[in-house]
Design an enzyme around this catalytic site. Sequence first.
Site, PDB file in Angstrom:
ATOM      1  N   GLU A  59       0.916  -1.184  -0.059  1.00 19.60           N
ATOM      2  CA  GLU A  59      -0.105   0.044  -0.084  1.00 19.60           C
ATOM      3  C   GLU A  59       0.733   1.206  -0.086  1.00 19.60           C
ATOM      4  OE1 GLU A  59      -0.027  -2.701   1.973  1.00 19.60           O
ATOM      5  OE2 GLU A  59      -2.064  -2.955   2.786  1.00 19.60           O
ATOM      6  N   CYS A  92      -0.524   0.208   7.562  1.00 22.50           N
ATOM      7  CA  CYS A  92      -0.925   0.508   5.951  1.00 22.50           C
ATOM      8  C   CYS A  92      -2.433   1.112   6.053  1.00 22.50           C
ATOM      9  CB  CYS A  92      -0.905  -0.692   5.398  1.00 22.50           C
ATOM     10  SG  CYS A  92       0.792  -0.937   5.040  1.00 22.50           S
ATOM     11  N   ALA A 170      16.033 -44.507  -4.191  1.00 20.25           N
ATOM     12  CA  ALA A 170      17.142 -45.163  -3.851  1.00 20.25           C
ATOM     13  C   ALA A 170      17.634 -46.344  -4.094  1.00 20.25           C
ATOM     14  CB  ALA A 170      18.291 -44.435  -2.459  1.00 20.25           C
ATOM     15  N   TRP A 178      21.622 -39.886 -10.147  1.00 23.75           N
ATOM     16  CA  TRP A 178      20.377 -39.140 -10.293  1.00 23.75           C
ATOM     17  C   TRP A 178      19.337 -40.093 -10.892  1.00 23.75           C
ATOM     18  CZ3 TRP A 178      21.028 -35.626  -6.855  1.00 23.75           C
ATOM     19  CH2 TRP A 178      21.876 -34.721  -6.815  1.00 23.75           C
ATOM     20  N   ARG A 215      21.079 -22.744  -5.935  1.00 25.77           N
ATOM     21  CA  ARG A 215      22.055 -22.210  -6.694  1.00 25.77           C
ATOM     22  C   ARG A 215      21.612 -21.483  -7.919  1.00 25.77           C
ATOM     23  NH1 ARG A 215      23.219 -27.425  -5.078  1.00 25.77           N
ATOM     24  NH2 ARG A 215      21.980 -28.528  -6.566  1.00 25.77           N
ATOM     25  N   SER A 242      18.892 -37.230  15.789  1.00 26.64           N
ATOM     26  CA  SER A 242      18.679 -37.703  17.158  1.00 26.64           C
ATOM     27  C   SER A 242      19.816 -38.450  17.768  1.00 26.64           C
ATOM     28  CB  SER A 242      17.528 -38.754  17.288  1.00 26.64           C
ATOM     29  OG  SER A 242      16.490 -38.184  16.579  1.00 26.64           O
ATOM     30  N   GLU A 315      13.396 -32.864   2.304  1.00 25.84           N
ATOM     31  CA  GLU A 315      14.340 -33.717   1.427  1.00 25.84           C
ATOM     32  C   GLU A 315      15.001 -34.754   2.085  1.00 25.84           C
ATOM     33  OE1 GLU A 315      16.313 -31.676  -2.174  1.00 25.84           O
ATOM     34  OE2 GLU A 315      15.591 -29.910  -1.223  1.00 25.84           O
ATOM     35  N   GLY A 317      15.160 -39.472   2.841  1.00 34.67           N
ATOM     36  CA  GLY A 317      14.697 -40.585   2.324  1.00 34.67           C
ATOM     37  C   GLY A 317      13.338 -41.211   2.916  1.00 34.67           C
TER      38      GLY A 317
HETATM   39  N1  LIG Z   1      15.302 -39.830  -4.247  1.00 32.59           N
HETATM   40  C1  LIG Z   1      14.962 -38.688  -3.486  1.00 32.59           C
HETATM   41  O1  LIG Z   1      14.460 -37.879  -3.630  1.00 32.59           O
HETATM   42  C2  LIG Z   1      16.022 -38.922  -2.036  1.00 32.59           C
HETATM   43  C3  LIG Z   1      15.766 -37.652  -1.299  1.00 32.59           C
HETATM   44  C4  LIG Z   1      16.618 -38.006   0.026  1.00 32.59           C
HETATM   45  C5  LIG Z   1      17.287 -39.134   0.311  1.00 32.59           C
HETATM   46  N2  LIG Z   1      17.088 -40.235  -0.718  1.00 32.59           N
HETATM   47  C6  LIG Z   1      17.931 -41.299  -0.281  1.00 32.59           C
HETATM   48  O2  LIG Z   1      17.594 -41.905   0.887  1.00 32.59           O
HETATM   49  C7  LIG Z   1      18.338 -42.665   1.369  1.00 32.59           C
HETATM   50  C8  LIG Z   1      18.292 -42.631   2.858  1.00 32.59           C
HETATM   51  O3  LIG Z   1      17.062 -43.183   3.116  1.00 32.59           O
HETATM   52  P1  LIG Z   1      16.817 -43.877   4.638  1.00 32.59           P
HETATM   53  O4  LIG Z   1      15.271 -44.389   4.753  1.00 32.59           O
HETATM   54  O5  LIG Z   1      17.974 -44.695   5.061  1.00 32.59           O
HETATM   55  O6  LIG Z   1      17.106 -42.617   5.561  1.00 32.59           O
HETATM   56  P2  LIG Z   1      16.073 -41.218   5.965  1.00 32.59           P
HETATM   57  O7  LIG Z   1      14.695 -41.616   5.521  1.00 32.59           O
HETATM   58  O8  LIG Z   1      16.763 -40.230   5.060  1.00 32.59           O
HETATM   59  O9  LIG Z   1      16.639 -40.821   7.135  1.00 32.59           O
HETATM   60  C9  LIG Z   1      16.159 -41.876   8.366  1.00 32.59           C
HETATM   61  C10 LIG Z   1      15.944 -41.091   9.571  1.00 32.59           C
HETATM   62  O10 LIG Z   1      14.732 -41.246   9.960  1.00 32.59           O
HETATM   63  C11 LIG Z   1      14.971 -41.436  11.502  1.00 32.59           C
HETATM   64  N3  LIG Z   1      13.780 -42.323  12.054  1.00 32.59           N
HETATM   65  C12 LIG Z   1      14.196 -43.642  11.787  1.00 32.59           C
HETATM   66  N4  LIG Z   1      13.166 -44.440  12.315  1.00 32.59           N
HETATM   67  C13 LIG Z   1      12.289 -43.299  12.830  1.00 32.59           C
HETATM   68  C14 LIG Z   1      11.071 -43.518  13.713  1.00 32.59           C
HETATM   69  N5  LIG Z   1      10.662 -44.863  13.808  1.00 32.59           N
HETATM   70  N6  LIG Z   1      10.402 -42.506  14.037  1.00 32.59           N
HETATM   71  C15 LIG Z   1      10.948 -41.344  13.640  1.00 32.59           C
HETATM   72  N7  LIG Z   1      12.145 -41.170  13.159  1.00 32.59           N
HETATM   73  C16 LIG Z   1      12.888 -42.096  12.658  1.00 32.59           C
HETATM   74  C17 LIG Z   1      16.204 -41.328  11.951  1.00 32.59           C
HETATM   75  O11 LIG Z   1      16.547 -40.337  12.228  1.00 32.59           O
HETATM   76  P3  LIG Z   1      17.017 -40.156  13.991  1.00 32.59           P
HETATM   77  O12 LIG Z   1      17.538 -41.343  14.228  1.00 32.59           O
HETATM   78  O13 LIG Z   1      18.235 -39.151  13.739  1.00 32.59           O
HETATM   79  O14 LIG Z   1      16.011 -39.605  14.756  1.00 32.59           O
HETATM   80  C18 LIG Z   1      17.037 -41.704  10.438  1.00 32.59           C
HETATM   81  O15 LIG Z   1      18.019 -40.775  10.436  1.00 32.59           O
HETATM   82  C19 LIG Z   1      19.759 -42.276   0.894  1.00 32.59           C
HETATM   83  O16 LIG Z   1      20.480 -43.291   0.320  1.00 32.59           O
HETATM   84  C20 LIG Z   1      19.244 -41.126  -0.060  1.00 32.59           C
HETATM   85  O17 LIG Z   1      20.222 -41.078  -1.065  1.00 32.59           O
HETATM   86  C21 LIG Z   1      16.530 -39.898  -1.788  1.00 32.59           C
END
Ligand SMILES: NC(=O)c1ccc[n+]([C@@H]2O[C@H](COP(=O)([O-])OP(=O)(O)OC[C@H]3O[C@@H](n4cnc5c(N)ncnc54)[C@H](OP(=O)(O)O)[C@@H]3O)[C@@H](O)[C@H]2O)c1
Length: 383
Positions: A59, A92, A170, A178, A215, A242, A315, A317
């Site tokens: 405004e 405003c 993954a 990718w 970026r 954690s 972002e 897993g």
């Molecule tokens: N394609 C994509 O867009 C993309 C994006 C990102 C990642 N990724 C891939 O995903 C993979 C990782 O996946 P991931 O499944 O192993 O790990 P993640 O989902 O990234 O992280 C797992 C986290 O969840 C937490 N967790 C585990 N169990 C839980 C529960 N019962 N309650 C609450 N929190 C819990 C833990 O954190 P705390 O123990 O610290 O609490 C642990 O670090 C990587 O290889 C990566 O490359 C892919």
Amino acid sequence: MAVKSLDEIDKEYIAQALKLAKNGLYTAAPNPCVGCIIVKDNEVLGSGFHIKAGTPHAEVWAIRNSGGRDLTDATAYVTLEPCSHFGLTPPCAKALVEAKVKRVVCAMVDPNPLVAGKGIKILEDAGIEVKVGVLENEAQELNKSFLYAMKHNLPYVTVKYGMSLDGKVAMKSGESKWITSTDSRKDVQRLRLLNQAILTSATTVLADNPSLNVRYDELPRDVMEACPRDLLRQPLKVVVDSKARVTDYNLNIFKTGSKVILVRLSEDNDVYTTDVNENISIMYIPSNAENANHIDMKLLLSELHKLKIRGVLVEAGGTFVGNLFKQNLVNEVITYIAPKVLGKDAMQAFAYSTEESLQDIKNMQLFSVETINNDVKLIYRLN
Ligand SMILES: NC(=O)c1ccc[n+]([C@@H]2O[C@H](COP(=O)([O-])OP(=O)(O)OC[C@H]3O[C@@H](n4cnc5c(N)ncnc54)[C@H](OP(=O)(O)O)[C@@H]3O)[C@@H](O)[C@H]2O)c1
């Protein structure tokens, strides 16, 4: 030629004001995007939008841009109720009263408790006619994260992931660079800029060593036009850790010059933050009753709200995403689907077990479908 009704004219000018408001989409947060047009005798005398917190509101720009012309009896079209409080700038609503406008048309009431109806009251008390609710849905969509945050005291949470046609994010080894195309990944740069924080897990940070920054040179052209390089703001990076596994400050996430918060489990029930240096903090968050080994995610989100984070982009897993989803902490899901099949041993997009029956499974609303080269981008919203 048919004469336009006042309702039609109001809609047209509010649509113009909304278009102006969009100029603040990538820069206005934690404030909402707002646009304003001041019209007299069918002539636009002044217009403006809010670009950044701490700078004048829409405004005020519209009044200034009128170049001192007489605004008496003009109509001001604003996409959000004019503010009533002294924040970083003066109210405003008072500026419009002083400009002697006759009517104010706003798309919607500001749900911010500091304003919520008080701006309209200042205008009405000064004898100004106020009309509210023109193109309200469009105005709400523009500021969805801000509005959600005002209503729930939590940021709006968007989960983004790139996946294969068979729902994998993954390979079994953790390799994920990718799955989707370069252009899909460029589009993610837009999402990073639209949100003030990126939330990820220690597991993903250790597995992928991502930078999670914006970026500038990779931004789509329309984003560059709306966000000049000098207004680029890097999102805050929040890593849930954690078990305190992220201790190597040479990882890429620490190298981009923007702030990182590592979130660790608080041994007592207190929430507190300690600074490692100017750019790295450790926030301690307790667990909740159901999940003693992991931080309480809702509590973390409410702490991010206190830091004026309106939108969070997740972002991570499938385990992390799945748990957020299970706890009903996700508002929107954006997936980029690539024409690849990674097979049954690859990692799931939503890795959590459910004992619910199909009729209890959450349903989502399809918001949009877009093709990006060979990939498909889907946006779904949860109620
Ligand atoms: N394609 C994509 O867009 C993309 C994006 C990102 C990642 N990724 C891939 O995903 C993979 C990782 O996946 P991931 O499944 O192993 O790990 P993640 O989902 O990234 O992280 C797992 C986290 O969840 C937490 N967790 C585990 N169990 C839980 C529960 N019962 N309650 C609450 N929190 C819990 C833990 O954190 P705390 O123990 O610290 O609490 C642990 O670090 C990587 O290889 C990566 O490359 C892919």
